[in-house]
Motif scaffolding. Structure first.
Motif, mmCIF file in Angstrom:
data_model
loop_
_atom_site.group_PDB
_atom_site.id
_atom_site.type_symbol
_atom_site.label_atom_id
_atom_site.label_comp_id
_atom_site.label_asym_id
_atom_site.label_seq_id
_atom_site.Cartn_x
_atom_site.Cartn_y
_atom_site.Cartn_z
ATOM 1 N N SER A 123 1.037 -0.885 0.194
ATOM 2 C CA SER A 123 -0.340 0.102 -0.048
ATOM 3 C C SER A 123 0.684 1.051 0.102
ATOM 4 N N ARG A 124 1.896 1.700 1.176
ATOM 5 C CA ARG A 124 3.003 2.629 1.438
ATOM 6 C C ARG A 124 3.304 2.898 -1.151
ATOM 7 N N ILE A 125 4.253 1.298 -0.971
ATOM 8 C CA ILE A 125 3.534 1.211 -2.880
ATOM 9 C C ILE A 125 3.203 2.169 -3.787
ATOM 10 N N VAL A 126 1.974 1.775 -3.833
ATOM 11 C CA VAL A 126 0.956 2.283 -4.492
ATOM 12 C C VAL A 126 0.035 3.954 -4.423
ATOM 13 N N PHE A 127 0.307 4.037 -3.029
ATOM 14 C CA PHE A 127 0.456 5.234 -2.651
ATOM 15 C C PHE A 127 1.199 6.913 -2.825
ATOM 16 N N LYS A 128 2.551 6.095 -3.208
ATOM 17 C CA LYS A 128 3.859 6.526 -3.160
ATOM 18 C C LYS A 128 4.298 6.941 -5.310
ATOM 19 N N ALA A 129 3.339 5.999 -5.710
ATOM 20 C CA ALA A 129 2.775 5.809 -6.638
ATOM 21 C C ALA A 129 4.803 5.334 -7.615
ATOM 22 N N ILE A 130 4.940 4.073 -6.575
ATOM 23 C CA ILE A 130 6.348 4.351 -6.915
ATOM 24 C C ILE A 130 6.500 2.666 -8.114
ATOM 25 N N THR A 131 7.419 3.280 -9.255
ATOM 26 C CA THR A 131 7.621 2.172 -10.278
ATOM 27 C C THR A 131 8.905 1.096 -9.484
ATOM 28 N N ILE A 132 8.957 -0.181 -10.163
ATOM 29 C CA ILE A 132 9.845 -1.566 -9.845
ATOM 30 C C ILE A 132 10.342 -1.811 -10.934
ATOM 31 N N LYS A 133 11.624 -2.278 -10.616
ATOM 32 C CA LYS A 133 12.270 -2.756 -11.846
ATOM 33 C C LYS A 133 12.612 -4.217 -11.785
ATOM 34 N N GLY A 134 12.147 -4.721 -11.927
ATOM 35 C CA GLY A 134 12.876 -6.036 -11.928
ATOM 36 C C GLY A 134 14.384 -6.334 -12.159
ATOM 37 N N VAL A 135 15.455 -6.449 -11.951
ATOM 38 C CA VAL A 135 16.580 -6.299 -13.289
ATOM 39 C C VAL A 135 17.076 -8.036 -13.572
ATOM 40 N N TYR A 136 17.512 -8.715 -14.203
ATOM 41 C CA TYR A 136 18.662 -10.034 -14.341
ATOM 42 C C TYR A 136 19.245 -9.672 -15.651
ATOM 43 N N GLY A 137 20.801 -10.317 -14.925
ATOM 44 C CA GLY A 137 21.796 -10.086 -15.487
ATOM 45 C C GLY A 137 22.115 -8.285 -16.619
ATOM 46 N N ARG A 138 22.555 -9.053 -17.614
ATOM 47 C CA ARG A 138 23.224 -7.416 -18.891
ATOM 48 C C ARG A 138 21.779 -8.125 -20.190
ATOM 49 N N GLU A 139 22.308 -6.568 -20.378
ATOM 50 C CA GLU A 139 21.051 -6.326 -21.668
ATOM 51 C C GLU A 139 21.581 -7.065 -22.814
ATOM 52 N N MET A 140 21.923 -7.953 -23.572
ATOM 53 C CA MET A 140 22.273 -8.667 -24.671
ATOM 54 C C MET A 140 22.347 -7.616 -26.348
ATOM 55 N N PHE A 141 23.191 -6.553 -26.657
ATOM 56 C CA PHE A 141 24.697 -6.581 -25.582
ATOM 57 C C PHE A 141 24.992 -5.021 -25.398
ATOM 58 N N GLU A 142 23.647 -4.384 -25.451
ATOM 59 C CA GLU A 142 23.884 -2.925 -25.236
ATOM 60 C C GLU A 142 24.240 -2.769 -23.710
ATOM 61 N N THR A 143 24.360 -3.181 -22.802
ATOM 62 C CA THR A 143 24.727 -3.115 -21.531
ATOM 63 C C THR A 143 26.770 -3.261 -21.031
ATOM 64 N N TRP A 144 26.749 -3.922 -22.496
ATOM 65 C CA TRP A 144 28.375 -4.432 -22.728
ATOM 66 C C TRP A 144 29.162 -3.541 -22.966
ATOM 67 N N TYR A 145 28.579 -2.936 -24.260
ATOM 68 C CA TYR A 145 28.577 -2.020 -25.365
ATOM 69 C C TYR A 145 28.813 -0.321 -24.070
ATOM 70 N N LYS A 146 27.247 -0.398 -23.210
ATOM 71 C CA LYS A 146 27.597 1.382 -22.834
ATOM 72 C C LYS A 146 28.424 0.981 -21.312
ATOM 73 N N MET A 147 28.981 -0.358 -21.020
ATOM 74 C CA MET A 147 29.993 -0.245 -20.120
ATOM 75 C C MET A 147 31.020 -0.176 -20.513
ATOM 76 N N ILE A 148 31.768 -0.404 -21.379
ATOM 77 C CA ILE A 148 32.938 -0.542 -22.540
ATOM 78 C C ILE A 148 33.275 0.678 -22.601
ATOM 79 N N ALA A 149 31.881 1.855 -22.911
ATOM 80 C CA ALA A 149 32.071 2.627 -23.824
ATOM 81 C C ALA A 149 32.596 3.979 -22.514
ATOM 82 N N MET A 150 31.609 3.826 -20.961
ATOM 83 C CA MET A 150 32.232 4.088 -19.959
ATOM 84 C C MET A 150 33.414 4.545 -19.442
ATOM 85 N N LEU A 151 33.819 2.727 -19.419
ATOM 86 C CA LEU A 151 35.221 2.834 -18.860
ATOM 87 C C LEU A 151 36.124 3.388 -19.462
ATOM 88 N N GLN A 152 36.258 3.518 -21.232
ATOM 89 C CA GLN A 152 36.848 4.062 -21.898
ATOM 90 C C GLN A 152 37.469 6.010 -21.665
#
Ligand code: ZN
Length: 347
Positions: free
Chosen positions: A280-309
């Motif tokens: 109810s707290r989550i509903v009344f605060k209008a909070i968005t929740i996302k479950g995260v699993y693994g890495r996006e293939m292969f967008e996450t890899w692209y982004k992290m290598i770019a950020m490291l560089q």
């Protein structure tokens, strides 16, 4: 040239521990490559497998070479593989996906329900040689060392979680100062967040967080209240985005409490079982929740290598390095709960 056997760390028996064994060097298929492994990272998953807890006993076949965080170089290429060369340094995605599911056919490979993990369901990377589908290979640029290549898998978890929501100018709360939480803090700062606060109850981990990301505000929630930190940082209402990395019920409660109306939460931490949530707290605060699993293939890899560089520095999260012969010391460091990332050297 190609040896017949190799050193590997194997779950040889269904009980606590891992064993150093001599195993055959894998044969590759037409779409695979053979990778000579140089460095591997020890993951929390590997600790579950070491301890042989309920999850591991239900998931991991025995015998199995474990490990999924690695960097190395390609030494053999299957006959149908294009675009990769012998000698190419690489890391790789450890989730092996199918191509039949709706998600895969839509290009959302990380959501394929048939995903299998190297080192969890199929032969893994704690070995001198690893067979991997060429599709899963991620080439490493020259300016990313093997040691960082070996932790791209967990960095990818951090990046995938942190980039779930726009962080530019936002105030971010991270609960759980394990290596992934700490790396997520580094990513959040890199991505332009204003205040980044990281919580834990383990003082060693909070100290490491401040060491790796000097711009982060560590908070020991056993000693300090988040509402005082919100006031100290002169935030009007609370945090805009929460990244839950601990799996702790108390941490999620604190996060919901400390978020603004309409705040967003990305969940990576895995609770030990069913846990009560104040919906109810989550509903009344209008909070968005996302479950995260693994890495996006292969967008996450692209982004992290770019950020490291582009200046993202997570190197200090690696606190221990051992040659593979001393792997037991590495696992001990991980189990102590006082380490950052532990990297094993296979060269
Ligand atoms: Zn991992």
């Amino acid at each position: 040239m190609r040896p017949n056997t190799m050193t590997a760390l194997e779950k040889s028996e269904p009980r606590e521990g891992l064993w150093q064994v001599q195993a055959p060097v894998p044969e590759i298929g037409p779409d695979d490559v053979l990778i000579k492994v140089n460095k591997t990272g020890i993951c929390g998953t590997d600790i579950h497998i070491w301890k042989w807890d309920e999850w591991a006993a239900h998931t991991v076949p025995v015998p199995l070479i474990t490990g999924h965080e690695f960097a190395g170089e390609i030494v053999e290429i299957g006959r149908d593989v294009k675009g990769l060369d012998i000698g190419q340094r690489c890391s790789g995605e450890g989730h092996l996906i199918g191509t039949e599911s709706r998600q895969s056919r839509a290009g959302k490979f990380h959501l394929d329900p048939g995903t299998r993990g190297i080192g969890v369901n199929v032969q893994g990377a704690f070995a001198q040689y690893l067979r991997l589908p060429a599709f899963n290979v991620v080439p490493l640029p020259d300016d990313i060392p093997d040691e960082i290549g070996a932790i791209l898998d967990p960095l990818g978890n951090a990046v995938h979680t942190a980039l779930s929501f726009d962080l530019l100018g936002e105030d971010v709360l991270i609960t759980g100062a394990g290596p992934i939480g700490i790396m997520a803090a580094a990513v959040a700062k890199h991505a332009g967040a204003r205040h980044v606060v990281i919580t834990d109850i383990n003082p060693d981990r909070l100290e490491l967080a401040a060491h790796v990301v000097p711009a982060v505000r560590p908070v020991n929630v056993a000693q300090e209240e988040l509402r005082d930190v919100i006031a100290e940082l002169k935030m009007k209402q609370g945090f805009d985005v929460g990244l839950e990395m601990s799996g702790s019920q108390a941490a999620l409660d604190q996060m919901v409490e400390a978020l603004v109306m309409g705040g967003k939460i990305a969940l990576l931490g895995i609770p030990p079982g069913k846990s009560p949530v104040d919906w109810s707290r989550i509903v009344f605060k209008a909070i968005t929740i996302k479950g995260v699993y693994g890495r996006e293939m292969f967008e996450t890899w692209y982004k992290m290598i770019a950020m490291l560089q582009n200046g993202l520095d997570v190197s200090r999260v690696i606190t221990h390095r051992f040659p593979v012969a001393e792997f037991e010391k590495g696992f001990r460091a991980m189990k102590s709960g006082r380490s950052g990332k532990v990297v094993l050297d296979w060269t």
